[in-house]
Enzyme design. Sequence first.
Site, PDB file in Angstrom:
ATOM      1  N   ASN A 193     -12.934  45.155 -31.127  1.00 24.86           N
ATOM      2  CA  ASN A 193     -11.720  44.385 -30.848  1.00 24.86           C
ATOM      3  C   ASN A 193     -10.955  45.175 -29.796  1.00 24.86           C
ATOM      4  O   ASN A 193     -10.342  46.186 -30.086  1.00 24.86           O
ATOM      5  CB  ASN A 193     -10.899  44.258 -32.138  1.00 24.86           C
ATOM      6  CG  ASN A 193      -9.671  43.384 -31.944  1.00 24.86           C
ATOM      7  OD1 ASN A 193      -9.347  43.006 -30.816  1.00 24.86           O
ATOM      8  ND2 ASN A 193      -8.998  43.081 -33.023  1.00 24.86           N
ATOM      9  N   ARG A 209     -14.577  40.548 -30.104  1.00 22.85           N
ATOM     10  CA  ARG A 209     -13.535  39.551 -30.336  1.00 22.85           C
ATOM     11  C   ARG A 209     -13.018  39.084 -28.971  1.00 22.85           C
ATOM     12  O   ARG A 209     -12.704  39.896 -28.105  1.00 22.85           O
ATOM     13  CB  ARG A 209     -12.387  40.179 -31.124  1.00 22.85           C
ATOM     14  CG  ARG A 209     -11.241  39.221 -31.285  1.00 22.85           C
ATOM     15  CD  ARG A 209     -10.105  39.816 -32.068  1.00 22.85           C
ATOM     16  NE  ARG A 209      -9.050  38.838 -32.172  1.00 22.85           N
ATOM     17  CZ  ARG A 209      -7.771  39.154 -32.218  1.00 22.85           C
ATOM     18  NH1 ARG A 209      -7.389  40.407 -32.175  1.00 22.85           N
ATOM     19  NH2 ARG A 209      -6.869  38.204 -32.319  1.00 22.85           N
ATOM     20  N   HIS A 232      -5.961  32.942 -34.581  1.00 26.32           N
ATOM     21  CA  HIS A 232      -6.273  33.500 -35.911  1.00 26.32           C
ATOM     22  C   HIS A 232      -7.447  32.764 -36.559  1.00 26.32           C
ATOM     23  O   HIS A 232      -7.616  32.823 -37.779  1.00 26.32           O
ATOM     24  CB  HIS A 232      -5.088  33.332 -36.896  1.00 26.32           C
ATOM     25  CG  HIS A 232      -3.989  34.311 -36.734  1.00 26.32           C
ATOM     26  ND1 HIS A 232      -2.692  34.025 -37.126  1.00 26.32           N
ATOM     27  CD2 HIS A 232      -3.953  35.584 -36.262  1.00 26.32           C
ATOM     28  CE1 HIS A 232      -1.917  35.056 -36.887  1.00 26.32           C
ATOM     29  NE2 HIS A 232      -2.646  36.017 -36.349  1.00 26.32           N
ATOM     30  N   GLU A 265     -11.514  39.964 -40.624  1.00 23.68           N
ATOM     31  CA  GLU A 265     -12.019  39.291 -39.425  1.00 23.68           C
ATOM     32  C   GLU A 265     -13.254  40.006 -38.872  1.00 23.68           C
ATOM     33  O   GLU A 265     -14.170  39.376 -38.361  1.00 23.68           O
ATOM     34  CB  GLU A 265     -10.924  39.257 -38.356  1.00 23.68           C
ATOM     35  CG  GLU A 265      -9.812  38.280 -38.711  1.00 23.68           C
ATOM     36  CD  GLU A 265      -8.491  38.612 -38.040  1.00 23.68           C
ATOM     37  OE1 GLU A 265      -7.829  39.577 -38.480  1.00 23.68           O
ATOM     38  OE2 GLU A 265      -8.128  37.913 -37.097  1.00 23.68           O
TER      39      GLU A 265
END
Length: 402
Positions: free
Chosen positions: A11, A95, A185, A389
Amino acid sequence: MDNEMKILVINCGSSSLKYQLFSMPTGVCLIRGLVEKIGEKNSFLKQERKDSKKYELKKEIPDHTSAFKILIEAILDKEYGIIKNISEINGVGHRVVHGGEKYVESVIITDEVIKDIEELSDLAPLHNPANLQGIKAAKELFSKEVKHSATFDTAFHQTIPEYAYLYAIPREFYNKFKIRRYGFHGTSHRYVASTALEYCRRVKENANLITVHLGNGCSVTAIEDGKSIDTSMGFTPLEGLIMGTRSGDIDPAIIDYLAYKGYDPREIDNILNKKSGLLALSEKSNDMREIADAAANGDKKAKLAMDAFAYRVKKYIGAYAAVMTRVDILVFTGGIGQNSTIIREMICKNLENIGMHIDLGLNKSVGNKTGIISQHFSPTTIVVIPTDEELRMAHDAFELLK
Ligand code: ADP
């Protein structure tokens, strides 16, 4: 295990990079870390192995390529690392914030995907370029055989129908500039929805859920048959709930009025994103822990910030309950949703009229763990599910790579 794969999940922000190495398909996180202040003099790396052994390195890290080299060295470190050779990493999951209308699920990153992410930077100027830097740096470092996947924050919401995603403004703005609601999200809402269904022994078919993600950024999603049918964030993550420093919904005419009063559009954008929300209402902090402590000690503005925050969430839950006719599961997640029993209690108070009966005792005893916090007779099961996540991304990468 025969088909075990090691997946590195990344990320990447403009000056920071979080990473986790998973063993798949078990989903065991072998090591996690973060590199902060990339491009600054005081950059550092912090890493923790699954046996809790910690490693910290302070060193100037000028760019993302150097950040990747250092994190790989940390993962390979004889004393603090977890693997012996970089070739043990089978795939890398990245991500990516904005996937526009094209990306409805995670994909293997090809040259075309990179070009699309670049083009979508127009819609997410703070995030997509940073995500791309990470992808490019990782591709440089790993051999060509290692595949990379992208998981988009917007993808889960691409099932929202047109009447819910179109703004009631001239169509040309959608046609020309793709101005519409996208929602964000998505990876978190998707993860907690499927985990909640499993936990409540339900299947996604014929199940209606409302998932409430309350972190620094906050959003609510309505889910029918496993598909997102509406969500509170819009064209950008500014729309919807009151957040740490974001205003959420406001009358758009306020922007013009502030411009008329002499504020520059950039300044207004900065105010609405960085100086609003809980921070503005409490005039104290954007951190719910500090606000709750202050409110408990009699700070009236802190109490007001909590009241306004909970009220807005309650309104969205009511709106989504209305569009879905029946809600089977209400899920709380995110730093505030998982940890703050008081905020959960404030949100659920008086929701009995729409079939959501919180059990105050269970709400306290579940605390920040997975668990049901509703009364046994409640038509809607209310549940707390810690989000993950990164694990969702690792599963996506594993499915695409295997
Ligand atoms: P992000 O959206 O950046 O991932 P998090 O999901 O970690 O952030 O959520 C951060 C928010 O969670 C902060 O407002 C923080 O105060 C709140 N939070 C974390 N722990 C608690 C707690 N024990 N009680 C209340 N709020 C908490």
